[in-house]
Write a protein that holds these residues in place. Structure first.
Motif, PDB file in Angstrom:
ATOM      1  N   THR A 293      -5.395  -0.637  -0.446  1.00 35.06           N
ATOM      2  CA  THR A 293      -4.804  -0.773  -1.781  1.00 35.06           C
ATOM      3  C   THR A 293      -4.475  -2.224  -2.097  1.00 35.06           C
ATOM      4  O   THR A 293      -3.598  -2.493  -2.918  1.00 35.06           O
ATOM      5  CB  THR A 293      -3.523   0.084  -1.904  1.00 35.06           C
ATOM      6  N   ALA A 294      -5.146  -3.154  -1.427  1.00 34.92           N
ATOM      7  CA  ALA A 294      -4.943  -4.563  -1.740  1.00 34.92           C
ATOM      8  C   ALA A 294      -5.742  -4.924  -2.985  1.00 34.92           C
ATOM      9  O   ALA A 294      -6.749  -4.299  -3.307  1.00 34.92           O
ATOM     10  CB  ALA A 294      -5.390  -5.433  -0.565  1.00 34.92           C
TER      11      ALA A 294
ATOM     12  N   PRO B 133      -8.940  -9.063   7.058  1.00 37.80           N
ATOM     13  CA  PRO B 133      -9.508  -7.967   7.846  1.00 37.80           C
ATOM     14  C   PRO B 133      -8.671  -6.695   7.851  1.00 37.80           C
ATOM     15  O   PRO B 133      -9.200  -5.592   7.724  1.00 37.80           O
ATOM     16  CB  PRO B 133      -9.597  -8.577   9.248  1.00 37.80           C
ATOM     17  N   TYR B 134      -7.361  -6.851   7.972  1.00 41.13           N
ATOM     18  CA  TYR B 134      -6.498  -5.673   8.079  1.00 41.13           C
ATOM     19  C   TYR B 134      -6.419  -4.918   6.766  1.00 41.13           C
ATOM     20  O   TYR B 134      -6.266  -3.694   6.760  1.00 41.13           O
ATOM     21  CB  TYR B 134      -5.101  -6.086   8.549  1.00 41.13           C
ATOM     22  N   GLU B 135      -6.533  -5.604   5.619  1.00 43.51           N
ATOM     23  CA  GLU B 135      -6.403  -4.932   4.329  1.00 43.51           C
ATOM     24  C   GLU B 135      -7.594  -4.025   4.044  1.00 43.51           C
ATOM     25  O   GLU B 135      -7.459  -2.984   3.395  1.00 43.51           O
ATOM     26  CB  GLU B 135      -6.254  -5.948   3.194  1.00 43.51           C
TER      27      GLU B 135
ATOM     28  N   SER C 242       3.196  -3.323   0.918  1.00 43.38           N
ATOM     29  CA  SER C 242       2.111  -2.436   1.340  1.00 43.38           C
ATOM     30  C   SER C 242       1.488  -2.911   2.641  1.00 43.38           C
ATOM     31  O   SER C 242       1.070  -2.111   3.474  1.00 43.38           O
ATOM     32  CB  SER C 242       1.049  -2.345   0.236  1.00 43.38           C
ATOM     33  N   THR C 243       1.450  -4.229   2.851  1.00 42.33           N
ATOM     34  CA  THR C 243       0.890  -4.758   4.085  1.00 42.33           C
ATOM     35  C   THR C 243       1.771  -4.406   5.278  1.00 42.33           C
ATOM     36  O   THR C 243       1.268  -4.049   6.352  1.00 42.33           O
ATOM     37  CB  THR C 243       0.718  -6.285   3.988  1.00 42.33           C
ATOM     38  N   ASP C 244       3.106  -4.500   5.125  1.00 45.39           N
ATOM     39  CA  ASP C 244       4.009  -4.091   6.200  1.00 45.39           C
ATOM     40  C   ASP C 244       3.737  -2.645   6.611  1.00 45.39           C
ATOM     41  O   ASP C 244       3.670  -2.317   7.797  1.00 45.39           O
ATOM     42  CB  ASP C 244       5.476  -4.221   5.748  1.00 45.39           C
ATOM     43  N   THR C 245       3.592  -1.785   5.633  1.00 44.98           N
ATOM     44  CA  THR C 245       3.355  -0.367   5.905  1.00 44.98           C
ATOM     45  C   THR C 245       2.007  -0.160   6.580  1.00 44.98           C
ATOM     46  O   THR C 245       1.883   0.577   7.564  1.00 44.98           O
ATOM     47  CB  THR C 245       3.411   0.426   4.593  1.00 44.98           C
TER      48      THR C 245
ATOM     49  N   MET D 190       0.835  -1.184   0.000  1.00 46.63           N
ATOM     50  CA  MET D 190       0.000   0.000   0.000  1.00 46.63           C
ATOM     51  C   MET D 190       0.865   1.226   0.000  1.00 46.63           C
ATOM     52  O   MET D 190       1.824   1.319   0.755  1.00 46.63           O
ATOM     53  CB  MET D 190      -0.866  -0.005   1.254  1.00 46.63           C
ATOM     54  N   LYS D 191       0.571   2.187  -0.807  1.00 37.37           N
ATOM     55  CA  LYS D 191       1.277   3.461  -0.802  1.00 37.37           C
ATOM     56  C   LYS D 191       0.396   4.499  -0.128  1.00 37.37           C
ATOM     57  O   LYS D 191      -0.675   4.816  -0.602  1.00 37.37           O
ATOM     58  CB  LYS D 191       1.601   3.931  -2.227  1.00 37.37           C
ATOM     59  N   LEU D 192       0.860   4.984   1.025  1.00 37.98           N
ATOM     60  CA  LEU D 192       0.071   5.993   1.715  1.00 37.98           C
ATOM     61  C   LEU D 192       0.030   7.242   0.872  1.00 37.98           C
ATOM     62  O   LEU D 192       1.044   7.680   0.338  1.00 37.98           O
ATOM     63  CB  LEU D 192       0.693   6.298   3.082  1.00 37.98           C
ATOM     64  N   PRO D 193      -1.125   7.843   0.725  1.00 42.90           N
ATOM     65  CA  PRO D 193      -1.287   8.900  -0.260  1.00 42.90           C
ATOM     66  C   PRO D 193      -0.526  10.169   0.025  1.00 42.90           C
ATOM     67  O   PRO D 193      -0.225  10.911  -0.870  1.00 42.90           O
ATOM     68  CB  PRO D 193      -2.799   9.150  -0.249  1.00 42.90           C
ATOM     69  N   SER D 194      -0.212  10.443   1.286  1.00 38.38           N
ATOM     70  CA  SER D 194       0.394  11.734   1.538  1.00 38.38           C
ATOM     71  C   SER D 194       1.589  11.676   2.476  1.00 38.38           C
ATOM     72  O   SER D 194       2.089  12.688   2.907  1.00 38.38           O
ATOM     73  CB  SER D 194      -0.654  12.689   2.122  1.00 38.38           C
ATOM     74  N   TRP D 195       2.081  10.486   2.789  1.00 37.89           N
ATOM     75  CA  TRP D 195       3.207  10.400   3.702  1.00 37.89           C
ATOM     76  C   TRP D 195       4.440   9.902   2.981  1.00 37.89           C
ATOM     77  O   TRP D 195       4.379   9.023   2.146  1.00 37.89           O
ATOM     78  CB  TRP D 195       2.922   9.423   4.839  1.00 37.89           C
ATOM     79  N   ARG D 196       5.592  10.423   3.360  1.00 36.64           N
ATOM     80  CA  ARG D 196       6.862   9.812   2.969  1.00 36.64           C
ATOM     81  C   ARG D 196       7.255   8.885   4.104  1.00 36.64           C
ATOM     82  O   ARG D 196       7.377   9.308   5.251  1.00 36.64           O
ATOM     83  CB  ARG D 196       7.948  10.885   2.764  1.00 36.64           C
ATOM     84  N   ILE D 197       7.465   7.621   3.844  1.00 33.11           N
ATOM     85  CA  ILE D 197       7.797   6.657   4.883  1.00 33.11           C
ATOM     86  C   ILE D 197       9.295   6.702   5.127  1.00 33.11           C
ATOM     87  O   ILE D 197      10.097   6.515   4.209  1.00 33.11           O
ATOM     88  CB  ILE D 197       7.384   5.231   4.460  1.00 33.11           C
TER      89      ILE D 197
END
Length: 988
Positions: free
Chosen positions: A894-895, A903-905, A861-864, A1-8
Motif C-alpha cells: 500500500t505504498a 524492497p520491503y514495500e 504503514s511501514t512500521d506495521t 499500510m492497512k492490513l485488509p483483515s487484521w485488527r492491530i
C-alpha cells in the motif's frame, strides 16, 4: 499500510461502536434466557481452557442459532480475532471430522471479497473456527439502520458479493447461507463470510439435528430446492442473493411469515411481490433482474452470479418498462444542448445502433475576411465545448478532429455536412455539433448548431457576439446561454462542474485541457492550478490538475489538488466523483480502493476514456490484488485508444508496452502517432531514445550527450527498458549515463539508477559488477552507500550469489543491534530467519512488534508491514508454513508508487515465498497468479528483477505441470535472454 483483515493490537485503536467480528451480527430473538446464558458461560469456560495456549478469550460479542462468537487475541500473532464456537449439540450432530473438512474448503478461497479462515479445530468436544476481526458492521445492521439502501449502494454491494461468489463457485464451493448477517461492510470493502459452514451442517443427519431442535438454513433467503432438501448448485446462492438484494431495496425480504414453515411455503408457491409496489423509484431494469434471480426453477434464473450482477448494474439505466410506442426524449447537451429525439427515426438506421447520449464535437470553422483560417483556434473552441460536455453528467462526447481526414483537419471547411454526419454515425453518435467563428472588425460572432445523425435536421442553434479578442469567451457564453435558457432543470451538479464560472477561470481550464490531451503536462499543470487558484471550488479542474501533476512527478502537488477536489466532490457528476476518489486512493498507494472507484466510474459510462485511463494507471504503477497487472494495464490503455486514438497519455503507455515487448513495428507506428499530437519534447524523447536503443543496440546511442540534453529523459528511458529485465543492456547503459552525469537537483534519479543497476546485475548473473558497484558507492562515502549495501541481504535471499557480503553486513549490524533503526532490524531479521538463526530472528521480531506497539496511533504503514513481515519469516523458519502463508497472504503493498522502489514495500520476497509454497502444494494456477506481480511495470519494477531468475524457474515448473506448452516456451525464452544478457554485458 492497512492490513485488509487484521485488527492491530497495541496501537491505541479500538473497535468503533457497533464494530463486530465476522458472523457476530446474528439476530437475537428477545433477551437471552437464563438457560442460554448458562450454556454460553459453560462454552466460554470450556473453550478458554482448551485454547489458553493459543488464544486469550476476551468476551462474547454475538450469538445465534449455530453458536456463539467470542472476541479473542491470537497470542502467536498478537492480533484480535473472532472465534465462533458451534453449539455443543450442533458440534455433536455434525461431527468434528465433517465440520473440519468443510471449513478447510473456505481456507482455500483467496479473494478480496471473502473473509479468510485463519484456523479451525475441535477443542474439548467443541467445534470452532477463527476468522479476522472486522472493523465495521454487517449488512443486517446497515439495513436495520437505514431500512432501504440507495440504488448505487445496492449495486456496489451486489457486485462485490457476486465477485466473491463467482470465485467460490469457480472452485466448486457453494455458500448455501447467503443472508445480510453473512455480508460484512468495512469502509469501502464488502466481505462474504461463512463458506463451508452450511454444507457441513447440511450433511449431518437430519434426524439427529431435529432431535436437538436444530433447523438449518435461514428460511427468508432459502431457495425452493434447498428448502425441499433437493440437490443444490451455484444457482441456490443466486436465489439467496436475490432475496438479499430485494431486502436492500425494499426494506424486507420477499417472503416473511410467522413461522419458518410458512415462509418456506411462500418461497415454494407464491409469486415474488413487485418491488415497485413498495418503492416506486426503483428502476424497472433492476426489478426485472431481481425477479429473474428469484425464479422458482433454477434453469430460469441467471446461471452465474456475474450475470446477475451485470443485469442489476445495467438495469439501473432502464427507468421504465417499454410502452406501445417509443416516447420522445430530451437530450441534455453541454453547450447547446437539449435535444428532442424521436426514437422512431432510429428504425431508418438500424445498423449501427446510435447512442442518443453521444455527441461528436467537430473543430470550429474560423472565417476572417482579412486573414487565413486559424485551424488552431478552431480546435481550441471545440475543446471548450468538449470540456463543457465532459463536465455535464449523462452525455458522452467524442473529439471530432480524430474523425476527419488530413485535408479536413487542416481546414474543416473542406468537410461537407454530409462528411460530418457520416463520421458521427460511424462513431455511433446520435448527434454532432459544429460551430463557426466569424471575425469582422472588432466583433467575434459564434454560431453553434446541433445536428441529428438520423436525418438532416438541426435540432438546436445558438448565435452570440462579443469582442473580437475574446472569441473563447464568446463561445462559452453561447454554450452557457443556450443551456441555461433551455434547461433550467438540467441539474446543479452537472452544470456546476463547468458552467457558471467566470471567463477568467474557464480560460486556463480550456488551455489546460488542450495541453493535457496533447501530452504537454507542464503547461497543463500550470493552467489547471491557475483555474483552481481563481476558483477553489472548481473540483473538475482540481482532479485534472492532480493528473497533470502526477505526470510531472510532482506527487505533493497532485495530493494537494486531489484534496481540493474531494473537498468539493459533491459538485462533480457521479462518474467524476468516483474518478476523484479513485485517483486519491491511487496517489496514496491504495491500489484495490482505486480499482474499485475507477471500475465504478466505468460502470456509469463504459466508453469514458478518463475512467479507463485511471484504471490503467493504477495497474501500471501500483500492485492491486487483481492480476496480471501488466496485462490489465495494457487492456485499459487499449480501451482508451479505441475511444480516442490521439490521446497522448494512452499513446505513451501503449508505446512503452510495444517497446518492452520488442514489437518494433507497432512501437514505431505509435511513436509516429504520438509525435503528431505534439507532446513535450522530453516526453517524446523518452520513447524515442528507448526505441532507438532496442532497434540499434546500446552502442548506437550517445548516452553522454543524451544525459547532457536531459538527465530525467535518460533515467525514465532506463526504467522503461529495465522493466522485467526486458532490455537489460539498454537499461544498464541508461543508468550508467545518469550516474556519470551531474545529478544535482535530481537525487531520486541517482538512487533509482543505483537500485536499477544492482537489480539488473543480479537478474543477469553479473555478480562481480554488482559487488564492485556497491562497494565503490560505499567507499565513496555517499549517502546512498549504507542503504544500497543492505541490498546484499535482499539479493542473497532471492538466490543471488552474494552470501559472503550479506553475512558480513549482518555481522556488523548485530554488533550494534540496540541502535539499529527499523529497516536495519528488518534486514538483519530476514537474514537470521533465512539462515535458520531462530533465536536471533525471534528476538528481532519481538523488537519490531514492541516498537509498533509503542508507536500506538503514530505507527506508519511501514512500521506495521515490517513487524508482520517478520512474523511470517519467523514462522517460515520454524517450519510452520501454514502460519507463514496466513501472514503473507494478508499483507498488501500500500505504498505510494514512488515508494514501491523500496524492497520491503513491494513485498517481493514474500511473493516469492508464497509462490514456492503454492508450487509445493501443486496449486500451480494460484502460484502463477502470485508470480504475475513480478511483471508489474510500475514502481516495483526497479527492484523486482532481482527475483526474476527464481520466479521464472517457478513459472516454468508450474507451466510444465499444467501442460501449458506456450507458457513453457515463452518462459524458457526469457531465461535464455537473461542468460545471454549476462554473458554479453553492456557498454560502460
Amino acid at each position: 499500510m492497512k492490513l485488509p483483515s487484521w485488527r492491530i493490537t497495541g496501537t491505541g485503536r479500538r473497535p468503533k461502536g457497533g464494530a463486530l467480528a465476522a458472523l457476530t451480527d446474528e439476530p437475537h430473538i428477545g433477551e437471552p434466557s437464563a438457560l442460554e446464558t448458562a450454556a454460553v458461560s459453560d462454552v466460554l469456560g470450556r473453550i478458554q481452557s482448551a485454547l489458553e495456549n493459543r488464544y486469550k478469550i476476551e468476551r462474547e460479542i454475538g450469538r445465534g442459532g449455530m453458536g456463539v462468537v467470542f472476541l479473542a487475541t491470537d497470542l502467536k500473532l498478537n492480533r484480535q480475532v473472532a472465534i465462533k464456537v458451534l453449539r455443543p449439540e450442533l458440534s455433536q450432530a455434525v461431527g468434528a471430522e465433517r465440520f473440519l473438512r468443510e471449513v478447510r474448503i473456505e481456507a482455500s478461497l483467496d479473494h478480496p471479497n471473502i473473509v479468510p479462515l485463519f484456523d479451525s479445530g475441535d477443542a474439548d468436544g467443541l467445534s470452532y473456527y477463527v476468522m479476522p476481526f472486522i472493523d465495521g458492521e454487517s449488512l443486517r445492521k446497515r439495513i436495520e439502520r437505514e431500512e432501504r439502501l440507495s440504488v448505487d449502494e445496492v449495486v456496489r454491494i451486489t457486485n462485490a458479493v457476486a465477485d466473491g461468489l463467482s470465485h467460490a463457485h469457480g472452485h466448486g464451493v457453494i455458500h448455501r447461507d447467503i443472508k445480510p448477517e453473512n455480508i460484512l461492510l468495512s469502509d469501502d470493502r464488502v466481505l462474504l463470510a461463512d463458506f463451508g459452514i452450511a454444507k457441513a451442517t447440511a450433511e449431518a443427519d437430519g434426524e439427529t439435528l431435529s432431535t436437538y431442535g436444530i433447523v438449518m438454513g435461514t428460511p427468508e433467503y432459502m431457495s425452493p430446492e434447498q428448502a425441499m432438501d433437493d440437490s443444490v448448485d451455484a444457482r441456490t446462492d443466486i436465489y439467496s442473493l436475490g432475496c438479499v438484494v430485494y431486502e436492500m431495496l425494499g426494506g424486507d425480504p420477499p417472503f416473511v411469515g410467522k413461522t419458518k414453515s410458512a415462509i418456506i411455503a411462500r418461497h415454494l408457491n407464491e409469486r415474488v411481490p413487485s418491488l415497485r409496489v413498495v418503492r416506486a423509484d426503483i428502476p424497472y431494469g433492476m426489478t426485472q433482474a431481481v425477479e429473474r434471480s428469484l425464479a422458482k426453477v433454477p434453469a430460469d434464473r441467471f446461471q452465474t452470479a456475474e450475470q446477475f450482477a451485470d443485469a442489476l448494474s445495467h438495469g439501473v439505466a432502464v427507468k421504465e418498462p417499454p410502452g406501445p410506442r417509443i416516447p420522445v426524449r430530451w437530450l441534455v447537451l453541454a453547450g447547446v444542448l437539449v435535444v428532442i429525439a424521436v426514437a422512431a427515426r432510429l428504425l431508418l438506421w438500424p445498423t449501427p445502433p446510435l447512442d442518443l447520449n453521444r455527441i461528436v464535437a467537430y473543430p470550429f470553422e474560423v472565417s476572417d475576411a482579412s486573414e487565413a483560417a486559424d485551424v488552431q483556434l478552431g480546435d481550441n473552441l471545440a475543446y471548450l465545448v468538449i470540456s463543457a460536455l465532459d463536465g455535464l453528467g449523462g452525455v458522452n462526447w467524442v473529439e471530432g478532429r480524430d474523425l476527419l481526414d488530413s485535408p479536413q483537419r487542416e481546414d474543416v471547411r473542406a468537410a461537407t455536412e454530409l462528411d460530418l454526419r457520416r463520421g458521427a454515425r460511424a462513431n455511433r453518435a446520435g448527434y454532432f455539433l459544429d460551430g463557426r467563428l466569424l471575425l469582422s472588425g472588432d466583433t467575434a460572432r459564434v454560431v453553434l448548431a446541433l445536428h441529428s445523425t438520423t436525418d438532416e435536421s438541426v435540432v438546436a442553434r445558438a448565435d452570440t457576439s462579443g469582442p473580437r479578442g475574446d472569441a473563447e469567451h464568446v463561445t462559452y457564453s453561447a454554450v452557457g446561454a443556450v443551456l441555461l435558457s433551455l434547461l433550467p432543470d438540467a441539474g446543479r451538479v452537472g452544470r456546476a462542474a463547468v458552467f457558471g464560472r467566470s471567463h477568467e477561470v474557464i480560460q486556463p481550464f480550456v488551455q489546460a485541457e488542450m495541453a493535457f490531451y496533447h501530452g504537454r503536462y507542464k503547461d497543463a499543470f500550470e493552467n489547471y492550478q491557475a483555474a483552481v487558484e481563481r476558483d477553489p471550488a472548481f473540483s473538475l479542474a482540481a482532479v485534472k490538475g492532480a493528473q497533470a501533476a502526477s505526470w510531472n512527478h510532482n506527487q505533493s502537488a497532485a495530493r494537494g489538488l486531489i484534496g481540493v477536489a474531494i473537498d468539493h466532490v459533491e459538485m462533480l457528476p457521479s462518474h467524476w466523483a468516483h474518478f476523484a476518489r479513485g485517483f486519491e486512493a491511487y496517489l496514496n498507494g491504495r491500489g484495490d480502493t482505486a480499482v474499485y472507484h475507477f471500475e465504478q466510474a466505468i460502470e456509469v459510462d463504459d466508453s469514458w476514456p478518463e475512467g479507463w485511463m485511471g484504471l490503467g494507471e493504477t495497474y501500471q504503477h501500483l500492485l492491486p490484488s487483481k492480476s496480471p497487472q501488466d496485462s490489465l494495464a495494457k487492456q485499459a490503455f487499449a480501451r482508451v485508444y479505441e475511444r480516442t486514438s490521439s490521446y497522448a497519455p494512452a499513446l505513451y503507455h501503449l508505446a512503452e508496452f510495444a517497446i518492452r515487448e520488442g514489437d518494433l513495428g507497432r512501437a514505431s507506428d505509435l511513436l509516429s502517432e504520438h509525435r503528431l499530437v505534439d507532446p513535450e519534447p522530453e516526453i517524446f524523447g523518452i520513447l524515442d531514445l528507448a526505441l532507438r536503443c532496442v532497434d540499434d543496440g546500446p552502442d548506437g546511442i550517445d548516452w553522454r550527450g543524451q544525459a547532457h540534453v536531459s538527465t530525467p529523459m535518460v533515467y525514465q528511458a532506463g526504467k522503461l527498458l529495465g522493466v522485467t529485465a526486458a532490455h537489460p543492456q539498454c537499461a544498464v547503459a541508461a543508468y550508467r549515463a545518469v550516474l556519470n552525469h551531474d545529478t544535482t537537483g535530481h537525487p531520486g534519479y541517482e538512487w533509482g539508477s543505483l537500485v536499477g543497476l544492482q537489480s539488473l546485475f543480479a537478474a543477469t548473473g553479473r555478480t562481480r559488477e554488482l559487488v564492485e558497484m556497491v562497494d565503490s558507492v560505499v567507499a565513496s562515502g555517499a549517502q546512498a552507500g549504507p542503504p544500497l549495501r543492505r541490498f546484499y541481504i535482499w539479493d542473497a535471499v532471492a538466490g543471488v550469489d552474494v552470501q559472503p557480503q550479506a553475512g558480513a553486513l549482518a555481522a556488523e549490524l548485530r554488533q550494534s543491534i540496540d541502535s539499529l533503526n527499523r529497516l536495519e532490524l528488518w534486514h538483519l531479521g530476514i537474514w537470521d530467519a533465512y539462515r535458520g538463526r531462530l533465536d536471533e530472528a525471534r528476538a528481532i521480531r519481538d523488537l519490531l512488534q514492541a516498537r509498533l506497539v509503542s508507536l500506538g496511533a503514530g505507527a506508519t504503514s511501514t512500521d506495521t508491514l515490517l513487524a508482520y513481515s517478520m512474523y511470517g519469516h519467523v514462522f517460515l523458519s520454524e517450519g510452520d508454513t501454514a502460519a507463514a502463508m496466513d501472514v503473507f497472504s494478508g499483507l498488501r503493498p500500500t505504498a505510494a508508487k514512488e515508494d514501491l522502489t523500496r524492497p520491503y514495500e513491494s513485498l517481493g520476497y514474500e511473493h516469492l515465498v508464497r509462490a514456492q509454497v503454492l508450487i509445493k502444494r501443486q496449486q500451480y494456477r494460484e502460484a502463477l497468479r502470485v508470480l504475475a506481480a513480478f511483471d508489474s511495470p510500475g514502481g516495483a519494477a526497479l527492484v523486482f528483477p532481482v527475483f526474476l531468475p527464481a520466479t521464472l524457474e517457478l513459472r516454468l515448473r508450474a507451466a510444465q505441470a499444467l501442460g501449458d506448452e506456450r507458457l513453457v516456451e515463452r518462459t524458457r525464452e526469457r531465461l535464455r535472454a537473461m542468460e545471454l544478457a549476462g554473458n554479453v554485458g553492456s557498454p560502460r
